[in-house]
Design a protein around this motif. Structure first.
Motif, PDB file in Angstrom:
ATOM      1  N   ARG A   1     -38.747  53.154 -21.900  1.00 17.68           N
ATOM      2  CA  ARG A   1     -37.835  52.254 -22.597  1.00 17.68           C
ATOM      3  C   ARG A   1     -37.221  51.244 -21.626  1.00 17.68           C
ATOM      4  O   ARG A   1     -37.127  50.048 -21.928  1.00 17.68           O
ATOM      5  CB  ARG A   1     -36.739  53.046 -23.301  1.00 17.68           C
ATOM      6  CG  ARG A   1     -35.650  52.160 -23.906  1.00 17.68           C
ATOM      7  CD  ARG A   1     -34.851  52.830 -24.987  1.00 17.68           C
ATOM      8  NE  ARG A   1     -33.711  52.026 -25.388  1.00 17.68           N
ATOM      9  CZ  ARG A   1     -33.767  50.931 -26.125  1.00 17.68           C
ATOM     10  NH1 ARG A   1     -34.945  50.480 -26.558  1.00 17.68           N
ATOM     11  NH2 ARG A   1     -32.675  50.263 -26.443  1.00 17.68           N
TER      12      ARG A   1
ATOM     13  N   ASP B   1     -39.759  48.661 -20.661  1.00 20.71           N
ATOM     14  CA  ASP B   1     -39.983  47.724 -21.763  1.00 20.71           C
ATOM     15  C   ASP B   1     -38.842  46.711 -21.861  1.00 20.71           C
ATOM     16  O   ASP B   1     -39.072  45.509 -22.093  1.00 20.71           O
ATOM     17  CB  ASP B   1     -40.116  48.481 -23.089  1.00 20.71           C
ATOM     18  CG  ASP B   1     -41.403  49.287 -23.171  1.00 20.71           C
ATOM     19  OD1 ASP B   1     -42.311  49.020 -22.356  1.00 20.71           O
ATOM     20  OD2 ASP B   1     -41.499  50.172 -24.041  1.00 20.71           O
ATOM     21  N   ILE B   2     -37.606  47.196 -21.680  1.00 21.69           N
ATOM     22  CA  ILE B   2     -36.441  46.307 -21.735  1.00 21.69           C
ATOM     23  C   ILE B   2     -36.506  45.277 -20.608  1.00 21.69           C
ATOM     24  O   ILE B   2     -36.308  44.067 -20.822  1.00 21.69           O
ATOM     25  CB  ILE B   2     -35.136  47.125 -21.651  1.00 21.69           C
ATOM     26  CG1 ILE B   2     -34.943  47.960 -22.917  1.00 21.69           C
ATOM     27  CG2 ILE B   2     -33.934  46.200 -21.441  1.00 21.69           C
ATOM     28  CD1 ILE B   2     -33.778  48.935 -22.836  1.00 21.69           C
TER      29      ILE B   2
ATOM     30  N   ALA C   1     -39.112  44.306 -18.943  1.00 22.27           N
ATOM     31  CA  ALA C   1     -40.241  43.388 -19.139  1.00 22.27           C
ATOM     32  C   ALA C   1     -39.849  42.245 -20.057  1.00 22.27           C
ATOM     33  O   ALA C   1     -40.232  41.076 -19.832  1.00 22.27           O
ATOM     34  CB  ALA C   1     -41.431  44.154 -19.708  1.00 22.27           C
ATOM     35  N   LEU C   2     -39.071  42.586 -21.085  1.00 20.31           N
ATOM     36  CA  LEU C   2     -38.642  41.563 -22.034  1.00 20.31           C
ATOM     37  C   LEU C   2     -37.579  40.641 -21.426  1.00 20.31           C
ATOM     38  O   LEU C   2     -37.655  39.404 -21.534  1.00 20.31           O
ATOM     39  CB  LEU C   2     -38.102  42.240 -23.301  1.00 20.31           C
ATOM     40  CG  LEU C   2     -37.632  41.312 -24.415  1.00 20.31           C
ATOM     41  CD1 LEU C   2     -38.807  40.493 -24.964  1.00 20.31           C
ATOM     42  CD2 LEU C   2     -36.986  42.113 -25.545  1.00 20.31           C
ATOM     43  N   LEU C   3     -36.579  41.262 -20.774  1.00 18.62           N
ATOM     44  CA  LEU C   3     -35.462  40.487 -20.244  1.00 18.62           C
ATOM     45  C   LEU C   3     -35.850  39.636 -19.020  1.00 18.62           C
ATOM     46  O   LEU C   3     -35.196  38.633 -18.722  1.00 18.62           O
ATOM     47  CB  LEU C   3     -34.308  41.422 -19.876  1.00 18.62           C
ATOM     48  CG  LEU C   3     -33.656  42.190 -21.040  1.00 18.62           C
ATOM     49  CD1 LEU C   3     -32.552  43.096 -20.512  1.00 18.62           C
ATOM     50  CD2 LEU C   3     -33.092  41.229 -22.094  1.00 18.62           C
ATOM     51  N   SER C   4     -36.862  40.053 -18.301  1.00 16.95           N
ATOM     52  CA  SER C   4     -37.231  39.342 -17.051  1.00 16.95           C
ATOM     53  C   SER C   4     -38.282  38.261 -17.273  1.00 16.95           C
ATOM     54  O   SER C   4     -38.783  37.677 -16.311  1.00 16.95           O
ATOM     55  CB  SER C   4     -37.734  40.352 -16.014  1.00 16.95           C
ATOM     56  OG  SER C   4     -38.936  40.955 -16.466  1.00 16.95           O
ATOM     57  N   GLN C   5     -38.621  38.039 -18.546  1.00 14.83           N
ATOM     58  CA  GLN C   5     -39.659  37.057 -18.827  1.00 14.83           C
ATOM     59  C   GLN C   5     -39.300  35.671 -18.273  1.00 14.83           C
ATOM     60  O   GLN C   5     -40.118  34.985 -17.648  1.00 14.83           O
ATOM     61  CB  GLN C   5     -39.901  36.968 -20.344  1.00 14.83           C
ATOM     62  CG  GLN C   5     -41.043  36.039 -20.737  1.00 14.83           C
ATOM     63  CD  GLN C   5     -42.377  36.539 -20.202  1.00 14.83           C
ATOM     64  OE1 GLN C   5     -42.716  37.705 -20.365  1.00 14.83           O
ATOM     65  NE2 GLN C   5     -43.122  35.661 -19.540  1.00 14.83           N
ATOM     66  N   ASN C   6     -38.043  35.249 -18.482  1.00 10.63           N
ATOM     67  CA  ASN C   6     -37.575  33.940 -17.992  1.00 10.63           C
ATOM     68  C   ASN C   6     -37.646  33.882 -16.476  1.00 10.63           C
ATOM     69  O   ASN C   6     -38.076  32.869 -15.889  1.00 10.63           O
ATOM     70  CB  ASN C   6     -36.151  33.692 -18.475  1.00 10.63           C
ATOM     71  CG  ASN C   6     -35.622  32.346 -18.012  1.00 10.63           C
ATOM     72  OD1 ASN C   6     -36.253  31.303 -18.225  1.00 10.63           O
ATOM     73  ND2 ASN C   6     -34.467  32.360 -17.340  1.00 10.63           N
TER      74      ASN C   6
ATOM     75  N   LYS D   1     -27.579  41.738 -19.096  1.00  8.95           N
ATOM     76  CA  LYS D   1     -28.185  42.026 -20.388  1.00  8.95           C
ATOM     77  C   LYS D   1     -28.802  43.427 -20.400  1.00  8.95           C
ATOM     78  O   LYS D   1     -28.736  44.153 -21.403  1.00  8.95           O
ATOM     79  CB  LYS D   1     -29.251  40.977 -20.710  1.00  8.95           C
ATOM     80  CG  LYS D   1     -28.695  39.603 -21.036  1.00  8.95           C
ATOM     81  CD  LYS D   1     -29.821  38.625 -21.349  1.00  8.95           C
ATOM     82  CE  LYS D   1     -29.279  37.235 -21.707  1.00  8.95           C
ATOM     83  NZ  LYS D   1     -30.388  36.288 -22.003  1.00  8.95           N
ATOM     84  N   TYR D   2     -29.417  43.784 -19.285  1.00 10.15           N
ATOM     85  CA  TYR D   2     -30.030  45.115 -19.164  1.00 10.15           C
ATOM     86  C   TYR D   2     -28.974  46.212 -19.305  1.00 10.15           C
ATOM     87  O   TYR D   2     -29.164  47.185 -20.053  1.00 10.15           O
ATOM     88  CB  TYR D   2     -30.744  45.228 -17.821  1.00 10.15           C
ATOM     89  CG  TYR D   2     -31.332  46.597 -17.528  1.00 10.15           C
ATOM     90  CD1 TYR D   2     -32.523  47.000 -18.105  1.00 10.15           C
ATOM     91  CD2 TYR D   2     -30.674  47.481 -16.660  1.00 10.15           C
ATOM     92  CE1 TYR D   2     -33.068  48.246 -17.830  1.00 10.15           C
ATOM     93  CE2 TYR D   2     -31.203  48.726 -16.382  1.00 10.15           C
ATOM     94  CZ  TYR D   2     -32.394  49.118 -16.968  1.00 10.15           C
ATOM     95  OH  TYR D   2     -32.924  50.349 -16.700  1.00 10.15           O
TER      96      TYR D   2
ATOM     97  N   GLU E   1     -27.833  46.959 -22.830  1.00 11.69           N
ATOM     98  CA  GLU E   1     -28.751  47.631 -23.750  1.00 11.69           C
ATOM     99  C   GLU E   1     -28.373  49.118 -23.866  1.00 11.69           C
ATOM    100  O   GLU E   1     -28.013  49.762 -22.877  1.00 11.69           O
ATOM    101  CB  GLU E   1     -30.189  47.505 -23.251  1.00 11.69           C
ATOM    102  CG  GLU E   1     -30.778  46.112 -23.363  1.00 11.69           C
ATOM    103  CD  GLU E   1     -31.128  45.760 -24.794  1.00 11.69           C
ATOM    104  OE1 GLU E   1     -31.387  46.696 -25.598  1.00 11.69           O
ATOM    105  OE2 GLU E   1     -31.158  44.558 -25.113  1.00 11.69           O
TER     106      GLU E   1
END
Length: 630
Positions: A412, A415-416, A418-423, A452-453, A456
């Protein structure tokens, strides 16, 4: 089939196949579905004496067990009827109707003895049905009871030390009273007035004072006269008698099962009602030595054990049967408890848990409920073998769930991130940070991502470890950006690098503290688990101890009653023998008290907890002594 048990009609339980007893698989399957306590009422007696009619009345039916209308016996072997118990919805009433004894067509006395023996062993209430009054012939017909000492063994290898030098050794049959059923003698077509020496007596007094009265003397004739009466007195401490007038005219008897109560003799109807009421109210749950109550499932196994033993030419032994039942039931109790734990954990656990403590709390509750399931079903786990195995199983499952929880948390968190670090990844890929002031921009974006992490929810126990690994992977990128930032001086770069390393060190320290906290929580949970096992064991032992003492007190009370009778009748040889047995069981009772206080079971559980749960011996001993004082 835990409740609302309903069999439309009786079915054979034990058949006679060419003179050999055989268990009926369908009946065993039916019994095995009953997982609530059972009360077993069986009836024995000679053919054509109306046994089946009484059993139908107990079932609340006019028809069911075959009555027959000819001179030929209808019931063969032993038939079974499982019916709902009136007033006891948590129990099942099992009625056993047996083949008529001394069937002239069969002519096999040995077979009759085994049918009688099985009825005694399987029932909690035994009804002996006969016609007329209690005559010498009626008692002689009960010669089967004198065969029980050669047909049943209480102990596998009975070794009874002499209570005193002046006494004989106690016989194995002295134990029978501990597990034999209540004895009811039903006298059919009874027409006499209940009087003795000109005084009215009750029907129970008629049985005890007249029917079972012993003669004085030591001739062979007197010994033969007394033997069946002695056996009934010695083996069946709880005795009851009922008399019944003829239900209807002789010519109408063959239509009995089709007749309504208003068509029958009113006195018979009243007597039958009193009989049924007594059986319903006074019949006990079927138990085995030690006081463990049998379910239909266990009764099925007992039937198979005894019939198999008889077919092999051996003598049924109650102690061996109990050991076999205990091993089987404890194995199943272990499986049931484990399955119960698994079901509860799957239902209550939502991975990943926010904290390790949350996981342990859920495990604690599920383990305790599973342990209660095991304790409710298990018995005679004298070495704690099965409870220790349950402890090991629960501990392994806890470790498995810990690992699952960490894997789920790691996934989890990954996954978090990976999503948050896209930018952040996109900017690194485009080279957005490789310019003057790029390092501060990099730190700002990384800080936003981390915030943000942290916001969550349900990241679980691996949140810091996964974040640390993620940041570590980005450290090299950060160093490159730092070194290429032209706005910063060399001193500022060195300070920024040192600050980054300091943050990393603090994070590693926090991760280490988290690990130590989890280790401490795990240690505390192991101690709680040990306490839970000990508390349940103490309660179990107290219950077993109470059951055994009650059983021994019943035995002593029953034998004391017969001792009083023998002394009153000046039957001194009988009284001496009975006193010997009483002394023996009083010694057993005293040993029960001592054995409870010095039981090795807690010591075995203590040793297992030290090995399985890793509890320090000194701490385990303190916990044990504290719990024993409660």
């Amino acid at each position: 089939m835990d409740s609302n048990v309903e069999m439309a009609a009786p079915m054979p339980l034990i058949k006679d196949i060419d003179g050999k007893l055989e268990v009926c698989p369908e009946a065993i399957e039916m019994l095995s579905k009953i997982h609530q306590p059972v009360v077993v009422v069986s009836i024995v007696g000679y053919a054509r004496t109306g046994k089946s009619y009484l059993m139908n009345k107990l079932a609340g039916k006019n028809a069911g067990f075959i009555l027959g209308s000819s001179i030929q016996s209808e019931t063969k072997g032993i038939w079974m009827w499982c019916v709902p118990y009136q007033g006891r919805p948590d129990q099942t009433l099992i009625l056993l109707d047996t083949e008529g004894l001394s069937d002239t067509k069969k002519g096999d006395v040995k077979y009759d003895c085994w049918i009688f023996t099985l009825a005694v062993l399987l029932s909690s209430t035994l009804i002996y049905n006969s016609l007329g009054t209690i005559t010498q012939q009626a008692v002689d017909n009960l010669h089967f009871v004198t065969e029980l000492t050669t047909r049943i063994k209480a102990k596998a290898s009975p070794i009874y030390p002499k209570v005193a030098d002046s006494y004989e050794e106690v016989a194995d049959s002295a134990e029978f009273v501990g597990f034999f059923p209540t004895f009811i003698w039903t006298l059919r077509d009874f027409t006499l007035d209940l009087e003795l020496e000109g005084h009215p007596i009750t029907v129970d007094e008629y049985l005890d004072m007249y029917g079972l009265e012993l003669r004085k003397g030591d001739t062979e004739e007197i010994r033969q006269y007394n033997l069946p009466r002695e056996c009934i007195r010695m083996f069946f401490p709880t005795r009851k008698c009922f008399t019944f007038e003829r239900p209807t005219e002789t010519k109408k008897l063959k239509y009995l099962e089709m007749m309504q109560e208003e068509e029958l003799n009113p006195d018979f109807v009243e007597q039958a009602g009193q009989f049924c009421h007594y059986v319903y109210e006074e019949s006990k749950q079927k138990t085995i030595p030690g006081g463990h109550v049998l379910t239909g499932h266990l009764l099925a196994e007992l039937v198979k054990i005894f019939v198999d033993t008889i077919c092999k030419g051996d003598i049924p032994c109650m102690e061996n049967a109990v050991v076999h039942l205990a091993k089987m039931e404890n194995t199943e109790a272990l499986c049931e408890a484990t399955a119960h734990y698994d079901g509860l954990m799957e239902q209550r656990l939502n991975l990943p848990t926010e904290t390790f403590e949350e996981l342990l709390e859920i495990h604690d509750k599920c383990e305790e409920e599973a342990l209660q399931v095991f304790m409710d079903r298990s018995f005679k786990d004298d070495t704690c073998h099965f409870q220790i195995e349950l402890m090991e199983t629960m501990n392994k499952k806890k470790e498995n769930y810990r690992q699952k929880n960490e894997l789920s948390s790691s996934k989890r968190c990954s996954d978090i991130l990976a999503l948050l670090s896209q930018n952040l990844r996109d900017k690194i890929k485009r080279g957005s940070y490789i310019r003057s002031g790029g390092y501060q921009l990099f730190l700002k974006d990384r800080k936003i991502m981390k915030k943000k992490y942290h916001n969550e929810s349900r990241k679980g126990v691996m949140a810091e470890e996964v974040l640390k690994q993620f940041l570590k992977d980005k450290d090299e990128v950060g160093k490159t950006i730092l070194q290429t930032d032209e706005r910063l001086t060399e001193i500022e770069k060195e300070m920024a690098d040192a600050k980054a390393k300091e943050k990393t060190a603090k994070q590693e320290l926090q991760i280490q503290k988290n690990k130590e906290t989890r280790q401490g929580q795990l240690k505390q949970q192991n101690e709680r688990s040990f306490c839970t096992h000990i508390q349940h064991l103490i309660r179990k032992m107290r219950g077993e101890h109470t059951n055994v003492l009650e059983e021994q007190n019943r035995i002593i009370s029953a034998k004391s009653k017969e001792l009083h009778y023998f002394q009153g009748q000046k039957l001194f040889a009988h009284a001496s023998l009975m006193q010997t047995e009483i002394n023996y069981f009083e010694q057993r009772r005293a040993q029960t008290e001592i054995s409870y206080a010095t039981s090795p079971r807690m010591e075995k559980l203590l040793s297992a907890a030290i090995v399985v749960l890793g509890i320090l011996a000194s701490i385990a001993l303190v916990l044990l002594h504290t719990l024993l004082k409660l």
